[in-house]
Design an enzyme around this catalytic site. Structure first.
Site, PDB file in Angstrom:
ATOM      1  N   GLU B  49      38.916  32.413  42.863  1.00  0.00           N
ATOM      2  CA  GLU B  49      38.246  33.342  43.774  1.00  0.00           C
ATOM      3  C   GLU B  49      36.759  33.262  43.480  1.00  0.00           C
ATOM      4  OE1 GLU B  49      41.803  36.705  44.052  1.00  0.00           O
ATOM      5  OE2 GLU B  49      39.900  37.206  43.103  1.00  0.00           O
ATOM      6  N   ASP B  60      33.643  47.451  42.316  1.00  0.00           N
ATOM      7  CA  ASP B  60      33.618  46.786  41.019  1.00  0.00           C
ATOM      8  C   ASP B  60      33.177  47.689  39.891  1.00  0.00           C
ATOM      9  OD1 ASP B  60      34.418  44.009  41.474  1.00  0.00           O
ATOM     10  OD2 ASP B  60      32.760  44.031  42.908  1.00  0.00           O
ATOM     11  N   TYR B 174      47.112  40.409  48.197  1.00  0.00           N
ATOM     12  CA  TYR B 174      46.523  40.821  46.911  1.00  0.00           C
ATOM     13  C   TYR B 174      46.891  42.289  46.670  1.00  0.00           C
ATOM     14  CZ  TYR B 174      42.766  41.040  43.326  1.00  0.00           C
ATOM     15  OH  TYR B 174      42.036  41.155  42.171  1.00  0.00           O
TER      16      TYR B 174
END
Lengths: 375, 268
Positions: B49, B60, B174
C-alpha cells in the site's frame, strides 16, 4: 460513518420531540439569556449613513453565540446516553461554552486546542479549566483550529461508544452542518421578528462574520426566503491576498474536502490544505461551512473579506461610538457594514455581533500599544 | 483481472494469507521509497500500500502523521507517488495499492488519476475518507481504467454499510480491526472475528485486516481468520528510526521477514 448515522437519527428524533424542544427553549431563555436584544446603534448610524441595528449575541452567557449550539448538543448527548464530551476550539469561545454546558449537565469534558491558539487565547484556556474541563494542546500541523478538529475526530473514532463530539461550527460531515445551523437559527428568527416589530419592514442587508460560519448561517437561515434581504458573509482577509496570509475561502480557495465536508477550501496545487492566518482565531480555518458554499453558488448570499487592520479599526469605532467592545471575529462584520454604510443612506442594516471582546483583550493590547502606555 | 486479484487467487491455492505492507511514499525521501519497497518484497511482503502524504491525516495516529509530515517536507506530491510507483513497476510485479485521502485525488481529477495510475503500474486505490454513499463517480472512473477499488469496513459498520462496501469493493475488502486511528496496539481487538464472519456472509472477496497489527504473533493470529494482514505503523516506525542509516533497507527487510514468519500455511 456509523456514529454519524446514529447521531443523525437521534437528532432527527429529538428535533420532533416537544419535550426536547421545551427544555432547550427554557435553557436558552433562563440560562443563556435569550432573546438577545436587537439594538439600534444610533450614533454609529448617524456617523456612517445607513440605519444600523446590532444583534447582541455578545450578551449571551459565556460571551458569544456558541452557547446556543452547545446547549442543544449537550441535551442530545444526554439523550443518547453519552457521558463524555469532546470538542475542538479555535478562539476558545466554543471551548468555554462546551465546558460550561458540561459543568451544567455533569458531563466529562475534553477540549482540543491548537498550541498556537492556546497562546493567543490564554484567558479562555484558563476559563475552561476553571469550569472543570481538560484542555489538550495539539502540536501537530499548524497548531490551530484545523489540527484541533483532526485530533477531536481521532478521539471520537477511538472512543465513539462513550463519547459525543460536540462540534462547534457548521462544519464536518452530515448531520453536523445541519444540526449546528438549526441550533443557531434562533438568532435569525429573533432578529427577523424584532426588526419587523421595530421598523415594520425587513432589513436591506445583514452582515455576519464567517469562519466555519455558524453565527452567519444561524442569522441567515430565517432570511433565505426573503429575496430582498442581502446576506453578506465576511471572511478574514488577514494581512494580504497570498495563500497563507488570510482565510478568505471564496476569493482564494477552490472546491475541496476537509474533515468530512465538501466546500470551498484553501489548498495548494497538489490538494494539500493551506495554512491560514487571521488576527481572530475563530475565523482562522481553511474550509468554509458547506451551506455557505451553497448560498454562494446560488448567489443568494455574497461573501467578502476584511483585513486584520480593518477589523481592528472597526472594533475601535464600535467601542468608541456605542460603548461595545466586539470580539475580533465579529469586528469583521462591523467593518464591512461600516464600509458600505455611507452609500446606503436610508437603508436598514443588521449586524450580527456574535461575540464580545473580553477574550481578545491581549490581542487588542498588542495591536493598540499607544493605549497601553502608562503616561 | 488485476495483480491484486491474481495474488489472492494464488495465495488461496497455497492456503496462505497475504502480508500487506503500508508505507508512506516519499518518507524519508521520494528516492528512498523504491528501495524500501524492494526490501519489503525481499522480506516477504505480498502487496504494497503506497500511502500518499496529506496535510491533515485524520485517520492516522502519530507515527503515520509524522511520516506524512516528513514526506511532504521532502516534496512528495501525488504526482511524485505515481512516479515512484512507475519506478517500482519497472523491476517488480508486486501488486500496488494507492492509499490516499480524498482531497489530493479531487484536485488531481478522478479520470486523470485513473489514467496515470494505470500508466504507472498501480493496480487499485483506497480512499480513506470517501464514504460509499459518495463513491459513484470515483468507482466509475476506476472501473473504466480497470483499477480495483478497496473500501474500509469497521466494527461499528451497519449491515447496510457492509453490503455497500462489498458491492463497491474489488480486489479485497479492508477490515478495520477496531475503532480508532492507525497505530500499534498491544492487544488485538476481540471484535475482529465477528466482523470477519459478518463480512464473509455478504461477500466472497478476500478480506484483509489492518490497524494496530505490529508483531509476528498478531500477524499469525489475524492471519488464521483473514486472507490478508496489513502492517503499517510498525514499518513506518522502522523507517523513522533508521531514516539516516545505511541499514534502512536491511532493517525494513528484517522486519518484513519476522512478520512474514507468522504467515504459516493454514493446512500445515
Amino acid at each position: 460513518m456509523a456514529p454519524l448515522e446514529q447521531l443523525e437519527q437521534a437528532y432527527l428524533e429529538a428535533r420532533q420531540d416537544p419535550a426536547f424542544q421545551d427544555e432547550l427553549k427554557d435553557l436558552l431563555a433562563n440560562y443563556a439569556g435569550r432573546p438577545t436584544p436587537l439594538y439600534h446603534a444610533k450614533r454609529l448610524s448617524e456617523m456612517h449613513g445607513a440605519k444600523i441595528y446590532i444583534k447582541r449575541e455578545d450578551l449571551l452567557h459565556t460571551g458569544a453565540h456558541k452557547i446556543n449550539n452547545c446547549l442543544g448538543q449537550a441535551l442530545l448527548a444526554r439523550r443518547m446516553g453519552k457521558k463524555r464530551i469532546i470538542a475542538e476550539t479555535g478562539a476558545g469561545q466554543h471551548g468555554v461554552a462546551t465546558a460550561t454546558v458540561c459543568a451544567l449537565f455533569g458531563l466529562e469534558c475534553i477540549v482540543y486546542m491548537g498550541e498556537e491558539d492556546m497562546r493567543r487565547q490564554r484567558l479562555n484556556v484558563f476559563r475552561m479549566r476553571l469550569l472543570g474541563a481538560k484542555v489538550v494542546g495539539v502540536a501537530s500541523g499548524s497548531r490551530t483550529l484545523k489540527d484541533a478538529i483532526s485530533e477531536a475526530m481521532r478521539d471520537w473514532v477511538t472512543n465513539v461508544h462513550s463519547t459525543h463530539y460536540l462540534l462547534g461550527s457548521a462544519l464536518g460531515a452530515h448531520p453536523y452542518p445541519m444540526m449546528v445551523r438549526d441550533f443557531h437559527s434562533v438568532i435569525g428568527e429573533e432578529a427577523r421578528r424584532q426588526i419587523l416589530e421595530r421598523e415594520k419592514r425587513l432589513p436591506d442587508s445583514i452582515f455576519a462574520c464567517v469562519g466555519g460560519g455558524s453565527n452567519a448561517i444561524g442569522m441567515f437561515h430565517a432570511f433565505v426566503g426573503d429575496q430582498g434581504v442581502k446576506l453578506v458573509g465576511v471572511e478574514a482577509g488577514g494581512t494580504g491576498a497570498e495563500l497563507g496570509a488570510h482565510a478568505a475561502r471564496f476569493s482564494g480557495g477552490s472546491p475541496g474536502v476537509l474533515h468530512g465536508a465538501h466546500s470551498y477550501l484553501l489548498q495548494d496545487a497538489d490538494g494539500q490544505v493551506a495554512l491560514t492566518h487571521s488576527i481572530s482565531a475563530g475565523l482562522d480555518y481553511a474550509l468554509v461551512g458547506p451551506e455557505h458554499a451553497m448560498l454562494h453558488d446560488q448567489k443568494r448570499a455574497e461573501y467578502c473579506s476584511v483585513t486584520d487592520q480593518q477589523a481592528l479599526d472597526a472594533a475601535l469605532a464600535l467601542a468608541r461610538t456605542e460603548g461595545i467592545i466586539p470580539a475580533l471575529e465579529s469586528a469583521h462584520a462591523v467593518a464591512e457594514a461600516l464600509r458600505r454604510a455611507p452609500s446606503a443612506k436610508g437603508e436598514l442594516f443588521v449586524i450580527n455581533l456574535s461575540g464580545r471582546g473580553d477574550k481578545d483583550t491581549d490581542i487588542y493590547r498588542e495591536n493598540l500599544k499607544e493605549l497601553d502606555d502608562p503616561n | 483481472m488485476t495483480r491484486i486479484s491474481r495474488l489472492f487467487e494464488r495465495l488461496r491455492a497455497e492456503h496462505r494469507p497475504a502480508l500487506i505492507a503500508y508505507i508512506t511514499a516519499g518518507d524519508p525521501s521520494p528516492s528512498a521509497t523504491p528501495e524500501i519497497v524492494a526490501a519489503l518484497e525481499r522480506g516477504g511482503a505480498d502487496l504494497i500500500e503506497l500511502g500518499v502524504p496529506f496535510s491533515d491525516p485524520i485517520a492516522d495516529g502519530p507515527v503515520i502523521q509524522r511520516a506524512s509530515d516528513r514526506a511532504l517536507k521532502a516534496g512528495t506530491k501525488l504526482s511524485t507517488v505515481l512516479e515512484i510507483a512507475g519506478q517500482i513497476r519497472k523491476r517488480s510485479e508486486i501488486p500496488l495499492l494507492l492509499f490516499t485521502y480524498l482531497n489530493p485525488v479531487l484536485r488531481y481529477g478522478l479520470e486523470p488519476l485513473a489514467r496515470a495510475a494505470v500508466t504507472h503500474g498501480i493496480d487499485g486505490c483506497l480512499l480513506t475518507d470517501l464514504s460509499v454513499e459518495e463513491a459513484e463517480p470515483y468507482i466509475h472512473a476506476m472501473r473504466e481504467a480497470g483499477l480495483d477499488t478497496v473500501f474500509l469496513a469497521a466494527p461499528t459498520s451497519s449491515r447496510r454499510r457492509l453490503e455497500l462496501v462489498a458491492k463497491y469493493s474489488t480486489g479485497f475488502v479492508y477490515l478495520v480491526s477496531r475503532t480508532g486511528v492507525t497505530g500499534e496496539r498491544a492487544n488485538m481487538s476481540a471484535s475482529i472475528a465477528p466482523l470477519v464472519t459478518e463480512m464473509r456472509s455478504v461477500t466472497k472477496l478476500p478480506l484483509a485486516v489492518g490497524f494496530g497489527i505490529s508483531t509476528a504473533e498478531q500477524v499469525r493470529s489475524v492471519g488464521a481468520i483473514a486472507d490478508g494482514v496489513v502492517v503499517g505503523s510498525a514499518f513506518e516506525r522502522a523507517i523513522e528510526e533508521n531514516a539516516a542509516s545505511n541499514k534502512l533497507s536491511a532493517k525494513v527487510e528484517a522486519l518484513a521477514q519476522e512478520l512474514a514468519s507468522g504467515l504459516l500455511s493454514k493446512n500445515k
